[in-house]
Scaffold this motif. Structure first.
Motif, PDB file in Angstrom:
ATOM      1  N   UNK A 137     -32.595 -29.237 -53.701  1.00  0.00           N
ATOM      2  CA  UNK A 137     -32.405 -30.455 -54.497  1.00  0.00           C
ATOM      3  C   UNK A 137     -32.800 -31.698 -53.696  1.00  0.00           C
ATOM      4  N   UNK A 138     -32.580 -31.663 -52.390  1.00  0.00           N
ATOM      5  CA  UNK A 138     -32.974 -32.781 -51.538  1.00  0.00           C
ATOM      6  C   UNK A 138     -34.493 -32.922 -51.510  1.00  0.00           C
ATOM      7  N   UNK A 139     -35.207 -31.799 -51.396  1.00  0.00           N
ATOM      8  CA  UNK A 139     -36.669 -31.831 -51.419  1.00  0.00           C
ATOM      9  C   UNK A 139     -37.187 -32.364 -52.751  1.00  0.00           C
ATOM     10  N   UNK A 140     -36.525 -31.957 -53.841  1.00  0.00           N
ATOM     11  CA  UNK A 140     -36.945 -32.386 -55.173  1.00  0.00           C
ATOM     12  C   UNK A 140     -36.631 -33.862 -55.439  1.00  0.00           C
ATOM     13  N   UNK A 231     -41.618 -31.340 -59.412  1.00  0.00           N
ATOM     14  CA  UNK A 231     -41.470 -30.647 -58.128  1.00  0.00           C
ATOM     15  C   UNK A 231     -40.958 -29.227 -58.329  1.00  0.00           C
ATOM     16  N   UNK A 232     -41.561 -28.294 -57.600  1.00  0.00           N
ATOM     17  CA  UNK A 232     -41.147 -26.891 -57.615  1.00  0.00           C
ATOM     18  C   UNK A 232     -40.807 -26.465 -56.200  1.00  0.00           C
ATOM     19  N   UNK A 233     -39.630 -25.892 -56.030  1.00  0.00           N
ATOM     20  CA  UNK A 233     -39.211 -25.335 -54.738  1.00  0.00           C
ATOM     21  C   UNK A 233     -39.082 -23.825 -54.899  1.00  0.00           C
ATOM     22  N   UNK A 234     -39.731 -23.085 -54.003  1.00  0.00           N
ATOM     23  CA  UNK A 234     -39.720 -21.621 -54.086  1.00  0.00           C
ATOM     24  C   UNK A 234     -39.014 -20.992 -52.889  1.00  0.00           C
ATOM     25  N   UNK A 235     -38.205 -19.980 -53.189  1.00  0.00           N
ATOM     26  CA  UNK A 235     -37.580 -19.173 -52.152  1.00  0.00           C
ATOM     27  C   UNK A 235     -38.414 -17.938 -51.829  1.00  0.00           C
ATOM     28  N   UNK A 236     -39.265 -17.537 -52.789  1.00  0.00           N
ATOM     29  CA  UNK A 236     -39.949 -16.251 -52.668  1.00  0.00           C
ATOM     30  C   UNK A 236     -41.478 -16.365 -52.654  1.00  0.00           C
ATOM     31  N   UNK A 243     -44.592 -26.952 -45.463  1.00  0.00           N
ATOM     32  CA  UNK A 243     -43.420 -26.274 -44.892  1.00  0.00           C
ATOM     33  C   UNK A 243     -43.522 -26.234 -43.371  1.00  0.00           C
ATOM     34  N   UNK A 244     -44.697 -25.860 -42.854  1.00  0.00           N
ATOM     35  CA  UNK A 244     -44.890 -25.767 -41.405  1.00  0.00           C
ATOM     36  C   UNK A 244     -44.701 -27.122 -40.729  1.00  0.00           C
ATOM     37  N   UNK A 245     -45.185 -28.177 -41.375  1.00  0.00           N
ATOM     38  CA  UNK A 245     -45.023 -29.521 -40.816  1.00  0.00           C
ATOM     39  C   UNK A 245     -43.557 -29.950 -40.857  1.00  0.00           C
ATOM     40  N   UNK A 246     -42.874 -29.636 -41.965  1.00  0.00           N
ATOM     41  CA  UNK A 246     -41.454 -29.993 -42.100  1.00  0.00           C
ATOM     42  C   UNK A 246     -40.600 -29.280 -41.061  1.00  0.00           C
ATOM     43  N   UNK A 247     -40.975 -28.049 -40.704  1.00  0.00           N
ATOM     44  CA  UNK A 247     -40.226 -27.259 -39.733  1.00  0.00           C
ATOM     45  C   UNK A 247     -40.641 -27.554 -38.291  1.00  0.00           C
ATOM     46  N   UNK A 248     -41.679 -28.389 -38.106  1.00  0.00           N
ATOM     47  CA  UNK A 248     -42.114 -28.729 -36.760  1.00  0.00           C
ATOM     48  C   UNK A 248     -42.813 -27.602 -36.035  1.00  0.00           C
ATOM     49  N   UNK A 249     -43.535 -26.764 -36.771  1.00  0.00           N
ATOM     50  CA  UNK A 249     -44.222 -25.617 -36.179  1.00  0.00           C
ATOM     51  C   UNK A 249     -45.483 -26.044 -35.423  1.00  0.00           C
ATOM     52  N   UNK A 275     -45.406 -28.627 -54.497  1.00  0.00           N
ATOM     53  CA  UNK A 275     -44.950 -27.268 -54.203  1.00  0.00           C
ATOM     54  C   UNK A 275     -44.296 -27.247 -52.823  1.00  0.00           C
ATOM     55  N   UNK A 276     -43.054 -26.778 -52.794  1.00  0.00           N
ATOM     56  CA  UNK A 276     -42.323 -26.647 -51.537  1.00  0.00           C
ATOM     57  C   UNK A 276     -41.857 -25.204 -51.358  1.00  0.00           C
ATOM     58  N   UNK A 277     -41.961 -24.719 -50.142  1.00  0.00           N
ATOM     59  CA  UNK A 277     -41.334 -23.444 -49.778  1.00  0.00           C
ATOM     60  C   UNK A 277     -40.119 -23.784 -48.930  1.00  0.00           C
ATOM     61  N   UNK A 278     -39.029 -23.018 -49.108  1.00  0.00           N
ATOM     62  CA  UNK A 278     -37.800 -23.334 -48.380  1.00  0.00           C
ATOM     63  C   UNK A 278     -37.278 -22.113 -47.637  1.00  0.00           C
ATOM     64  N   UNK A 279     -36.819 -22.355 -46.417  1.00  0.00           N
ATOM     65  CA  UNK A 279     -36.127 -21.347 -45.609  1.00  0.00           C
ATOM     66  C   UNK A 279     -34.882 -22.051 -45.097  1.00  0.00           C
ATOM     67  N   UNK A 280     -33.738 -21.714 -45.668  1.00  0.00           N
ATOM     68  CA  UNK A 280     -32.544 -22.537 -45.511  1.00  0.00           C
ATOM     69  C   UNK A 280     -32.077 -22.611 -44.057  1.00  0.00           C
ATOM     70  N   UNK A 281     -31.679 -23.823 -43.660  1.00  0.00           N
ATOM     71  CA  UNK A 281     -31.193 -24.077 -42.310  1.00  0.00           C
ATOM     72  C   UNK A 281     -29.698 -24.406 -42.346  1.00  0.00           C
TER      73      UNK A 281
END
Length: 332
Positions: A137-140, A231-236, A243-249, A275-281
């Motif tokens: 919801x924060x990303x959206x 906005x669409x956020x996907x878990x799968x 996503x890689x930039x948001x995670x600092x990869x 489009x967002x991919x999420x891996x919960x922290x």
């Protein structure tokens, strides 16, 4: 203390070993928690099969387990806000999981207080899925009065995301098996679609947000119902460059994930969608907010089946089969 240990990765799944290991070491910012229940999640099986290695690599042997409820035993010298005897829960930090154990040392910033009305078993159902919903919801950047479609919302994620979405003032639509319609309607769903008899993509349009729990097979339909600029956020789905930039990869991972998620970025770009991919922290402050929402709305959660720590491998097999009616738990 006893703990469930992963000694080797296995694409087909592998048995965890119950071993006696040393008590966890504490830092000044850590809290020592005696675990009462640990949640079992699809993520645990994904880790065993080495499916998340690019996102979060782990060194073996590894104490498994991603979420828990328990009681504070000791606090570090820099810790305020928690004291011995407090009822707490958390999603373990990505780089230091280990909830399938009798004790865990966890950074204070990952920890939150359990709502007073929830027992330990119900509380252990909350952290991972509730934080997933909060971070999605924060990303959206959701706004009250707007609409969200949660695909496959009759699962454990929907059980958290639906009431949290309603607490933020969203109109909630979801799809799933008809046998679960009454249950999710009670959680606050405004419109339900039986996936066997209805095609939501032919009925819905101009939805503000989509939370995807089903992945690639549904994403095209989900983009179809999403409004221009939505906005669409996907878990799968697949992770992308954002996503890689948001995670600092690293640059290499940004390149790899940019290639992997290119298909979905193209789908989103057709209507200026995101489009967002999420891996919960882990996030203790967000989880405290979840506790407030739960306390205010007295949200109920569902426990499916409870296993002893010694039976952890059967719990993992059960979750891997799917079809859950609630959270599978390990009683420590």
């Amino acid at each position: 203390m006893k703990a469930a240990i992963l000694n080797k990765y296995d694409k087909n799944g592998t048995g965890l070993e119950i071993k006696d290991i040393d008590m966890p070491k504490m830092g000044n910012d850590d809290v020592l928690v005696k675990i009462v229940y640990a949640g079992v999640n699809p993520l645990d099986n994904m880790i065993i099969r080495e499916e998340v290695k690019l996102i979060t690599p782990y060194k073996l042997p590894l104490v498994m387990g991603n979420e828990f409820s328990g009681v504070v035993e000791e606090v570090g010298s820099n810790v305020s806000g928690f004291k011995k005897g407090d009822r707490v829960y958390a999603r373990m930090p990505l780089d230091k999981i280990g909830a399938f154990a009798e004790y865990v040392s966890i950074n204070k910033d990952a920890l939150a207080h359990i709502p007073d009305y929830l027992d330990f078993d119900k509380a252990a159902c909350v952290p991972l899925t509730a934080l997933t919903a909060m971070q999605a919801f924060e990303l959206m950047n959701i706004k009250s009065g707007e609409s969200i479609f949660i695909s496959g919302g009759t699962g454990s994620l929907g059980a958290m995301a639906i009431p949290i979405a309603k607490s933020f003032g969203l109109k909630v639509m979801t799809s799933g098996s008809a046998r679960n319609e009454e249950r999710v309607t009670a959680l606050g769903v405004d419109e339900f679609f039986d996936y066997r008899t209805q095609n939501y993509s032919e009925i819905l349009s101009d939805v503000d947000y989509v939370l995807d729990t089903l992945g690639e097979k549904e994403l095209e339909k989900e983009f179809k119902i999403l409004k221009h600029g939505g906005s669409l956020v996907s878990l799968k789905g697949l992770p992308n460059k954002e996503f890689a930039e948001r995670m600092g990869f690293s640059f290499v991972k940004k390149t790899l994930f940019g290639f992997a998620g290119k298909k979905f970025d193209k789908l989103a770009n057709k209507k200026n969608q995101k489009y967002y991919f999420i891996f919960v922290e882990s996030n203790g402050s967000q989880l405290e907010k979840v506790s407030e929402i739960f306390e205010q709305n007295k949200i109920e959660v569902s426990v499916d089946e409870i296993y002893d720590l010694s039976d952890v491998n059967n719990a993992l097999k059960k979750v891997d089969k799917g079809g859950s009616k609630g959270k599978t738990l390990i009683k420590i």
